[in-house]
Write an enzyme that holds these catalytic residues in place. Sequence first.
Site, PDB file in Angstrom:
ATOM      1  CG  ASP A  86      57.424  35.073  66.939  1.00 54.16           C
ATOM      2  OD1 ASP A  86      56.640  34.161  67.278  1.00 54.16           O
ATOM      3  OD2 ASP A  86      58.646  34.903  66.768  1.00 54.16           O
ATOM      4  CE1 TYR A  91      66.425  32.171  67.518  1.00 54.82           C
ATOM      5  CE2 TYR A  91      64.585  31.140  68.656  1.00 54.82           C
ATOM      6  CZ  TYR A  91      65.660  31.046  67.806  1.00 54.82           C
ATOM      7  OH  TYR A  91      65.996  29.830  67.242  1.00 54.82           O
ATOM      8  CE  LYS A 122      59.221  28.209  72.408  1.00 51.62           C
ATOM      9  NZ  LYS A 122      59.788  29.435  71.881  1.00 51.62           N
TER      10      LYS A 122
END
Length: 429
Positions: free
Chosen positions: A237, A142, A265
């Site tokens: 990523d 994702y 994050k």
Amino acid sequence: MSNSEEAFAEAKKVIPGGVNSPARAFSAVDNEPIFIEAGKGSKVYDIEDNEYLDYVGSWGPMILGYNHPQIVESLQGQVKKGTSFGAPTQVETELAELIIDAVDSIAKVRMVNSGTEATMSALRLARGYTGRDKIVKLEGCYHGHGDSLLVEAGSGVTTLGISGSSGVPNDIASETIVAPYNDLEALEKIFNKYQDEIAAVILEPVTGNMGVIEPHDEYLENLRKMTADNDILLIFDEVMTGFRLSYGGAQELYEVEPDITTLGKIIGGGLPVGAYGGKKEIMEYVAPEGPVYQAGTLSGNPLAMKAGAETLKLLKQSDVYASLEEKGAYLAEGFRNNIESLGIKAQISRVGSMFSIFFTDTEVVDYQTAQTSNTDVFAAYFNQMLKQGIYLPPSQFEANFISNAHTEDELKATIEANYLALKKVKKLE
Ligand SMILES: *Cc1c(COP(=O)(O)O)cnc(C)c1O
């Protein structure tokens, strides 16, 4: 009705599904979300003041636990000076320097507001830099909800992707090719077929978003070599793994350098953030230095930069990663012993402080094998843990996070709760 049930009913009237991000809705575990009032260290408190030991960590950012006093203090200092100016501030440079110092493959970095924005921008940069349009993404990874990345696998490995969401045009989805994770042969076929059309391969170097899956030995090294040989950019990523698996991210742990890295994050310390960075000659393509346009009113927001910089400084100072590895190993061993002694069809997958429990006896190495998990058993397990005051990510296909605030006693209590929960769900198998 409990307070959370009432709050959810109210929220559903004014917010689609009552939540601002779908995974929060608890629909995968046949339950309703808990509304949170506060967090401290390893715990969160709901609006009825029930206490939960937490393994969500805001889906990754809270590596130091909730409401770390030093981060709160630095935020308070910044609030007094101002929350946003839309003009350069020195704390943006400070966070950029901390990131560049930590991640060897990053020479320059651009701040954005979310992981989604980081990956969208990284793809545009890869396309602008190479002059090619196609992207290869790996099934089950994702990368946020950008059009090019909400794409599912076509019927064969070398076919073009199909739209993975209503509203994503097939013309865009078909520029994305989807391959299985941990499968270099599939990539080789794709490279042979579309060689001069592929701008980049993007992946989670260790996956978290189909549950935690480790790369096979040499997988990342060989992927690095294959992409370089074909003049295809490699994008890691690391929105989840960056500053989580080690101070330099998964790329430091596995000693493989991508061309572009996306972050998010942890680098926002719990405030909205994203970033993308890479080699100097690639980052020079970003506006205003170069022709690839990307901008943001709140990008580099001083509050987010402060929280991020403070977090990184705290991570750098102490021995956080050795301690997280120890905690992760302890918890995983406890869970494995429980699984074995109860004879449950389940496995623990862990890298550092990220872990998943997959309810299957098929070895999980990619999306297809992850899908063999029994999600009904997971849902029951989740609810049994919640009843015992342990708050887990509400889906089989998410990573659990341990923070530096988790104590040995709390981990021990979690192992005991895990035993009781597994014992309860065994009859569902
Ligand atoms: C969370 C995540 C994203 C998306 O970040 P948002 O801030 O939610 O947009 C992208 N990639 C990975 C690997 C993630 O874990």
